[in-house]
Design a protein around this motif. Structure first.
Motif, PDB file in Angstrom:
ATOM      1  N   GLY A   8       0.800  -1.233   0.000  1.00  0.00           N
ATOM      2  CA  GLY A   8       0.000   0.000   0.000  1.00  0.00           C
ATOM      3  C   GLY A   8       0.826   1.274   0.000  1.00  0.00           C
ATOM      4  O   GLY A   8       0.300   2.348   0.294  1.00  0.00           O
ATOM      5  N   SER A   9       2.121   1.182  -0.341  1.00  0.00           N
ATOM      6  CA  SER A   9       2.926   2.415  -0.380  1.00  0.00           C
ATOM      7  C   SER A   9       2.880   3.033  -1.771  1.00  0.00           C
ATOM      8  O   SER A   9       2.969   2.316  -2.771  1.00  0.00           O
ATOM      9  CB  SER A   9       4.389   2.107  -0.026  1.00  0.00           C
ATOM     10  N   PRO A  10       2.819   4.376  -1.838  1.00  0.00           N
ATOM     11  CA  PRO A  10       2.836   5.044  -3.155  1.00  0.00           C
ATOM     12  C   PRO A  10       4.139   4.795  -3.918  1.00  0.00           C
ATOM     13  O   PRO A  10       4.194   4.983  -5.123  1.00  0.00           O
ATOM     14  CB  PRO A  10       2.710   6.532  -2.822  1.00  0.00           C
ATOM     15  N   GLU A  15      13.012  -1.200  -4.327  1.00  0.00           N
ATOM     16  CA  GLU A  15      13.861  -1.470  -3.157  1.00  0.00           C
ATOM     17  C   GLU A  15      13.881  -0.310  -2.167  1.00  0.00           C
ATOM     18  O   GLU A  15      14.266  -0.478  -1.020  1.00  0.00           O
ATOM     19  CB  GLU A  15      15.289  -1.814  -3.591  1.00  0.00           C
ATOM     20  N   LYS A  16      13.497   0.886  -2.610  1.00  0.00           N
ATOM     21  CA  LYS A  16      13.495   2.040  -1.694  1.00  0.00           C
ATOM     22  C   LYS A  16      12.180   2.145  -0.930  1.00  0.00           C
ATOM     23  O   LYS A  16      11.848   3.194  -0.379  1.00  0.00           O
ATOM     24  CB  LYS A  16      13.710   3.343  -2.474  1.00  0.00           C
ATOM     25  N   CYS A  17      11.406   1.078  -0.940  1.00  0.00           N
ATOM     26  CA  CYS A  17      10.093   1.098  -0.284  1.00  0.00           C
ATOM     27  C   CYS A  17      10.096   0.141   0.908  1.00  0.00           C
ATOM     28  O   CYS A  17      10.295  -1.072   0.748  1.00  0.00           O
ATOM     29  CB  CYS A  17       9.032   0.686  -1.304  1.00  0.00           C
ATOM     30  N   GLY A  18       9.862   0.691   2.107  1.00  0.00           N
ATOM     31  CA  GLY A  18       9.879  -0.133   3.315  1.00  0.00           C
ATOM     32  C   GLY A  18       8.808  -1.222   3.278  1.00  0.00           C
ATOM     33  O   GLY A  18       9.067  -2.370   3.671  1.00  0.00           O
ATOM     34  N   SER A  19       7.622  -0.884   2.800  1.00  0.00           N
ATOM     35  CA  SER A  19       6.531  -1.870   2.768  1.00  0.00           C
ATOM     36  C   SER A  19       6.905  -3.035   1.852  1.00  0.00           C
ATOM     37  O   SER A  19       6.602  -4.204   2.142  1.00  0.00           O
ATOM     38  CB  SER A  19       5.242  -1.221   2.252  1.00  0.00           C
ATOM     39  N   ALA A  61       1.245  -1.764   4.496  1.00  0.00           N
ATOM     40  CA  ALA A  61       1.176  -0.348   4.083  1.00  0.00           C
ATOM     41  C   ALA A  61       1.894   0.533   5.098  1.00  0.00           C
ATOM     42  O   ALA A  61       1.981   0.193   6.277  1.00  0.00           O
ATOM     43  CB  ALA A  61      -0.285   0.083   3.955  1.00  0.00           C
ATOM     44  N   PRO A  62       2.388   1.678   4.641  1.00  0.00           N
ATOM     45  CA  PRO A  62       2.982   2.620   5.595  1.00  0.00           C
ATOM     46  C   PRO A  62       1.909   3.472   6.263  1.00  0.00           C
ATOM     47  O   PRO A  62       0.805   3.617   5.730  1.00  0.00           O
ATOM     48  CB  PRO A  62       3.861   3.502   4.691  1.00  0.00           C
ATOM     49  N   ASN A  63       2.273   4.000   7.408  1.00  0.00           N
ATOM     50  CA  ASN A  63       1.418   4.985   8.070  1.00  0.00           C
ATOM     51  C   ASN A  63       1.793   6.347   7.495  1.00  0.00           C
ATOM     52  O   ASN A  63       2.941   6.773   7.593  1.00  0.00           O
ATOM     53  CB  ASN A  63       1.695   4.933   9.583  1.00  0.00           C
ATOM     54  N   TYR A  64       0.849   6.990   6.848  1.00  0.00           N
ATOM     55  CA  TYR A  64       1.059   8.364   6.392  1.00  0.00           C
ATOM     56  C   TYR A  64       0.019   9.212   7.122  1.00  0.00           C
ATOM     57  O   TYR A  64      -1.188   9.080   6.868  1.00  0.00           O
ATOM     58  CB  TYR A  64       0.858   8.481   4.864  1.00  0.00           C
ATOM     59  N   ILE A  65       0.473  10.059   8.014  1.00  0.00           N
ATOM     60  CA  ILE A  65      -0.387  10.935   8.826  1.00  0.00           C
ATOM     61  C   ILE A  65      -1.482  10.116   9.537  1.00  0.00           C
ATOM     62  O   ILE A  65      -2.682  10.286   9.304  1.00  0.00           O
ATOM     63  CB  ILE A  65      -1.025  12.075   7.991  1.00  0.00           C
ATOM     64  N   HIS A  66      -1.023   9.217  10.384  1.00  0.00           N
ATOM     65  CA  HIS A  66      -1.896   8.434  11.262  1.00  0.00           C
ATOM     66  C   HIS A  66      -2.905   7.555  10.525  1.00  0.00           C
ATOM     67  O   HIS A  66      -3.891   7.108  11.101  1.00  0.00           O
ATOM     68  CB  HIS A  66      -2.652   9.335  12.251  1.00  0.00           C
ATOM     69  N   SER A  67      -2.706   7.360   9.249  1.00  0.00           N
ATOM     70  CA  SER A  67      -3.611   6.491   8.503  1.00  0.00           C
ATOM     71  C   SER A  67      -2.769   5.794   7.437  1.00  0.00           C
ATOM     72  O   SER A  67      -1.545   5.795   7.527  1.00  0.00           O
ATOM     73  CB  SER A  67      -4.720   7.352   7.867  1.00  0.00           C
ATOM     74  N   ILE A  92       0.732  -2.551   9.317  1.00  0.00           N
ATOM     75  CA  ILE A  92       0.949  -1.111   9.109  1.00  0.00           C
ATOM     76  C   ILE A  92       2.265  -0.744   9.780  1.00  0.00           C
ATOM     77  O   ILE A  92       2.437  -0.928  10.987  1.00  0.00           O
ATOM     78  CB  ILE A  92      -0.206  -0.267   9.722  1.00  0.00           C
ATOM     79  N   GLN A  93       3.199  -0.258   8.980  1.00  0.00           N
ATOM     80  CA  GLN A  93       4.513   0.109   9.532  1.00  0.00           C
ATOM     81  C   GLN A  93       4.664   1.625   9.457  1.00  0.00           C
ATOM     82  O   GLN A  93       4.188   2.265   8.519  1.00  0.00           O
ATOM     83  CB  GLN A  93       5.625  -0.640   8.785  1.00  0.00           C
ATOM     84  N   SER A  94       5.313   2.167  10.519  1.00  0.00           N
ATOM     85  CA  SER A  94       5.389   3.630  10.595  1.00  0.00           C
ATOM     86  C   SER A  94       6.788   4.090  10.975  1.00  0.00           C
ATOM     87  O   SER A  94       7.636   3.288  11.374  1.00  0.00           O
ATOM     88  CB  SER A  94       4.373   4.140  11.618  1.00  0.00           C
ATOM     89  N   GLU A 128       9.020   2.511  14.101  1.00  0.00           N
ATOM     90  CA  GLU A 128      10.467   2.612  13.903  1.00  0.00           C
ATOM     91  C   GLU A 128      10.952   2.014  12.579  1.00  0.00           C
ATOM     92  O   GLU A 128      11.993   1.367  12.521  1.00  0.00           O
ATOM     93  CB  GLU A 128      11.190   1.915  15.054  1.00  0.00           C
ATOM     94  N   CYS A 129      10.174   2.242  11.514  1.00  0.00           N
ATOM     95  CA  CYS A 129      10.552   1.649  10.225  1.00  0.00           C
ATOM     96  C   CYS A 129      11.045   2.689   9.223  1.00  0.00           C
ATOM     97  O   CYS A 129      11.272   2.340   8.051  1.00  0.00           O
ATOM     98  CB  CYS A 129       9.364   0.894   9.632  1.00  0.00           C
ATOM     99  N   ALA A 130      11.205   3.943   9.648  1.00  0.00           N
ATOM    100  CA  ALA A 130      11.568   4.987   8.681  1.00  0.00           C
ATOM    101  C   ALA A 130      12.886   4.678   7.968  1.00  0.00           C
ATOM    102  O   ALA A 130      13.059   5.000   6.799  1.00  0.00           O
ATOM    103  CB  ALA A 130      11.643   6.344   9.366  1.00  0.00           C
TER     104      ALA A 130
END
Ligand SMILES: Cc1cc2nc3c(=O)[nH]c(=O)nc-3n(C[C@H](O)[C@H](O)[C@H](O)COP(=O)(O)O)c2cc1C
Length: 222
Positions: A8-10, A15-19, A61-67, A92-94, A128-130
């Motif tokens: 669910g990451s844009p 490889e540069k995407c944590g999700s 999916a990543p957390n983008y602004i609490h969602s 959901i990773q943030s 802690e996934c940034a």
């Protein structure tokens, strides 16, 4: 059993995407190969067609602004009801360490899955996934744990409770640590944060509250 992972990451499946890295780790030790698909980069109808042929669906999916990112949320709202005994799970990773950042969206997603008739496998809030996509070598332990978690999921179709709780730590930072972090705020100049903001013409805007209307700002300020 066919499992499909929805990224669910844009950023999509790069490889540069944590999700995406977490999705790859989750699928790594599964005995049946598992597809990793990108919600935002792919055709929505094709994706929904694939979902309908899967036994298990996992959203990472990543957390983008609490969602989750808006396009991902929009996709989830268009999910069809479950066909047969399909499972649906959420990871959901943030960026911030506290997994409480994702507590509300996880609750919402669980409820959405239930309403659509899926067997909800569970939900994970992982903080802690940034740095995951920036310095993946520092996240080897987490990625290995995710591989073991994925293999276990394949057998049970449920998220292991103990692992869910382990990934969620810390839910909130302790008061002494919060106190220490707040005390360090005046060191922003020394730590370089202010310099970065200034170089991006953002320093003067650092206390902006763009989502609050004038009435709410007035209430906040008394
Ligand atoms: C626009 C945006 C908003 C974000 N909002 C939050 C947030 O509210 N809380 C948080 O803990 N992390 C937040 N993050 C950090 C991301 O969740 C984190 O970096 C994540 O690992 C990115 O995953 P991705 O590479 O799969 O997109 C945000 C990142 C971006 C780009």
């Amino acid at each position: 059993m066919k499992t499909i992972i929805l990224n669910g990451s844009p950023k999509g499946n790069v490889e540069k995407c944590g999700s995406y890295l977490l999705a790859q780790a989750f699928a790594k030790k599964m005995s049946t190969p598992c597809e990793i698909r990108s919600i935002i980069k792919e055709n929505r109808l094709d994706l929904i067609e694939s979902i309908q042929h899967a036994d298990n669906i996992i959203l990472i999916a990543p957390n983008y602004i609490h969602s989750v990112p808006a396009q991902t949320l929009d996709f989830l709202l268009a999910l069809p009801p479950a066909k047969g005994n399909q499972t649906l799970g959420f990871i959901i990773q943030s960026g911030y360490p506290e997994s409480s950042e994702s507590e509300i969206i996880c609750r919402y997603l669980n409820r959405l899955g239930e309403r659509l008739g899926y067997t909800v496998s569970g939900s994970i809030a992982k903080g802690e996934c940034a740095g995951l996509a920036i310095v993946p070598e520092r996240f080897k332990k987490l990625l290995d744990e995710f591989s073991a978690f994925g293999a276990l999921f394949e057998q049970t179709r449920q998220f292991d409770r103990q692992l869910v709780e382990k990934f969620a730590k810390p839910v909130r930072l302790s008061k002494p640590l919060m106190w220490l972090l707040n005390a360090l705020t005046p060191l922003s100049d020394v730590l370089g944060w202010n310099r970065i903001m200034k170089s991006n013409q953002a320093y003067e805007k650092r206390l902006d509250t763009p989502y609050l209307g004038p009435a709410q700002v007035k209430t906040m300020n008394g």
